[in-house]
Scaffold this motif. Sequence first.
Motif, PDB file in Angstrom:
ATOM      1  N   GLY A   1      26.971 -25.309  19.449  1.00 40.04           N
ATOM      2  CA  GLY A   1      26.657 -24.778  20.787  1.00 40.04           C
ATOM      3  C   GLY A   1      25.647 -25.523  21.474  1.00 40.04           C
ATOM      4  O   GLY A   1      24.982 -26.494  20.937  1.00 40.04           O
ATOM      5  N   PRO A   2      25.280 -25.169  22.547  1.00 39.19           N
ATOM      6  CA  PRO A   2      24.311 -25.897  23.440  1.00 39.19           C
ATOM      7  C   PRO A   2      22.958 -25.916  22.633  1.00 39.19           C
ATOM      8  O   PRO A   2      22.295 -25.120  21.937  1.00 39.19           O
TER       9      PRO A   2
ATOM     10  N   PRO B   1      29.661 -39.350   8.836  1.00 40.41           N
ATOM     11  CA  PRO B   1      29.531 -39.623  10.376  1.00 40.41           C
ATOM     12  C   PRO B   1      30.098 -38.414  11.083  1.00 40.41           C
ATOM     13  O   PRO B   1      31.140 -37.775  10.622  1.00 40.41           O
ATOM     14  N   THR B   2      29.406 -38.093  12.373  1.00 37.73           N
ATOM     15  CA  THR B   2      30.291 -37.149  13.303  1.00 37.73           C
ATOM     16  C   THR B   2      31.436 -37.653  13.817  1.00 37.73           C
ATOM     17  O   THR B   2      31.782 -39.150  13.911  1.00 37.73           O
TER      18      THR B   2
ATOM     19  N   PRO C   1      30.322 -29.243  24.080  1.00 34.86           N
ATOM     20  CA  PRO C   1      28.640 -29.783  24.222  1.00 34.86           C
ATOM     21  C   PRO C   1      28.676 -31.053  23.568  1.00 34.86           C
ATOM     22  O   PRO C   1      27.983 -31.822  24.086  1.00 34.86           O
ATOM     23  N   ASP C   2      29.226 -31.293  22.265  1.00 34.43           N
ATOM     24  CA  ASP C   2      29.061 -32.534  21.355  1.00 34.43           C
ATOM     25  C   ASP C   2      29.561 -33.778  22.307  1.00 34.43           C
ATOM     26  O   ASP C   2      29.018 -34.719  22.067  1.00 34.43           O
TER      27      ASP C   2
ATOM     28  N   ILE D   1      29.084 -38.626  25.552  1.00 37.44           N
ATOM     29  CA  ILE D   1      29.528 -39.249  26.862  1.00 37.44           C
ATOM     30  C   ILE D   1      27.966 -39.625  27.794  1.00 37.44           C
ATOM     31  O   ILE D   1      28.080 -40.707  28.094  1.00 37.44           O
ATOM     32  N   GLY D   2      27.334 -38.825  27.777  1.00 35.82           N
ATOM     33  CA  GLY D   2      25.904 -38.876  28.583  1.00 35.82           C
ATOM     34  C   GLY D   2      25.408 -39.887  27.716  1.00 35.82           C
ATOM     35  O   GLY D   2      24.424 -40.520  28.606  1.00 35.82           O
ATOM     36  N   GLN D   3      25.380 -40.155  26.651  1.00 30.41           N
ATOM     37  CA  GLN D   3      24.734 -41.370  25.969  1.00 30.41           C
ATOM     38  C   GLN D   3      25.359 -42.604  26.133  1.00 30.41           C
ATOM     39  O   GLN D   3      25.114 -43.715  25.482  1.00 30.41           O
ATOM     40  N   GLY D   4      26.457 -42.672  26.891  1.00 32.60           N
ATOM     41  CA  GLY D   4      27.091 -44.020  27.143  1.00 32.60           C
ATOM     42  C   GLY D   4      28.234 -44.283  26.619  1.00 32.60           C
ATOM     43  O   GLY D   4      29.173 -45.214  26.738  1.00 32.60           O
ATOM     44  N   ASN D   5      28.791 -43.204  25.758  1.00 34.31           N
ATOM     45  CA  ASN D   5      30.340 -43.519  25.029  1.00 34.31           C
ATOM     46  C   ASN D   5      31.337 -43.203  25.905  1.00 34.31           C
ATOM     47  O   ASN D   5      31.371 -42.037  26.806  1.00 34.31           O
ATOM     48  N   ASP D   6      32.304 -43.933  26.188  1.00 33.35           N
ATOM     49  CA  ASP D   6      33.538 -43.810  26.932  1.00 33.35           C
ATOM     50  C   ASP D   6      34.801 -43.060  26.453  1.00 33.35           C
ATOM     51  O   ASP D   6      35.557 -43.751  26.018  1.00 33.35           O
ATOM     52  N   PHE D   7      34.399 -41.893  25.905  1.00 39.34           N
ATOM     53  CA  PHE D   7      35.543 -40.878  25.450  1.00 39.34           C
ATOM     54  C   PHE D   7      36.442 -40.223  26.513  1.00 39.34           C
ATOM     55  O   PHE D   7      35.896 -39.925  27.502  1.00 39.34           O
ATOM     56  N   VAL D   8      37.578 -39.911  26.027  1.00 36.67           N
ATOM     57  CA  VAL D   8      38.313 -39.124  26.854  1.00 36.67           C
ATOM     58  C   VAL D   8      38.860 -38.098  26.033  1.00 36.67           C
ATOM     59  O   VAL D   8      39.444 -38.108  25.057  1.00 36.67           O
TER      60      VAL D   8
END
Length: 351
Positions: free
Chosen positions: A8-9, A89-90, A109-110, A115-122
């Motif tokens: 969670g958060p 690994p996560t 939230p994960d 994504i906020g850390q720069g990963n380009d996930f969809v």
Amino acid sequence: MPARPFTGPSLSRRTFLRGTAAGALGIAAAGTLAACGSGESGAESDTLRVAFGWILNTEFGGYYVAEDKGYYAEEGLTVEFQGGGPNAPTPMQAVAAGSADIGIAAGAPDLYTAIGQGNDFVALGAQFQVSPAGLLSLSARPIRTPRELASARILGQEGMQTTLDAVLVGAGLDPAYDFTPVGFDPSPLVEGQGDCYTCFVTNQPITLEQQYGLRRGDGYEVVTFADLGSAQYADVVFVDRTALAENRDRLVRFMRATMRGWDDYLADPHAAAALAVDKYGVDLGLEMAQQTRQAELQVPLIESPSGLFAMDVTAMEGPMWQALASGGYENLPAPASFVDLGVLAEARSPR
């Protein structure tokens, strides 16, 4: 059966670990269960590696059903299941590193954070329409509303405070609770050390049922954080954006077979639990009674009038986003920028 880690958060999956010998066995064995696929069928180019956020237990039962019944093979796919855990690994790490093609993020939230850390996930869809994270209390002093929570004595895992604060701030209440860090067994709640306990509603209530003979409404009460006004998706299917562009057809086939598996799971969750215990998690020391009950409890959290794996971008941009912001998340990406429901729509369309 030991607790499943809460996501969670502001609480990492790795801060809520399993606390019994069986859990330790599951953690140790998770890495050895990385390849549980559909045998030799399908070409090498049609192999998909799926990284889960936890060990191969009943939580992921619909995937097991799809593999066991040959639904992936019918789509020309060989699927490898990679079990997770605190020493693995996560899913976000696995997909970013290229060791997995598809990740199952334990909580939305994960994925926001990665994504906020720069990963380009969809994100392609969400298994749990309602996150299993929530609060457990005893019927003698039930905690079922934010107002009751505000001044309660809360037992929980360290790091849960921001989640609790998000619930209360979202309800316009000042957090005045007393928080006591505890482990993963709800026994302190039964012993009267607190008024409620942070839990997975598909896990710790089973302990109260099987070890203490309590029943919901007649011994214990349980609510999800969604019930308290802080809804989130969980077990979100995601991929790298480049992989989506290059392998869209395979992903459509994967989601089509996966939804068939989850349809069967909803019709017979007990069969999925048996697959977890006897096949996919056979080395994990899983208990049939616990896994069967967990399989039952997951059903209403998975079902949706909008269909399996549905995601509502509008809700994500509204109350879900606000809950994360209230919990202290920063650099939150806009859901519309990383949710692509086109694959799901294609998978649902008649061929």
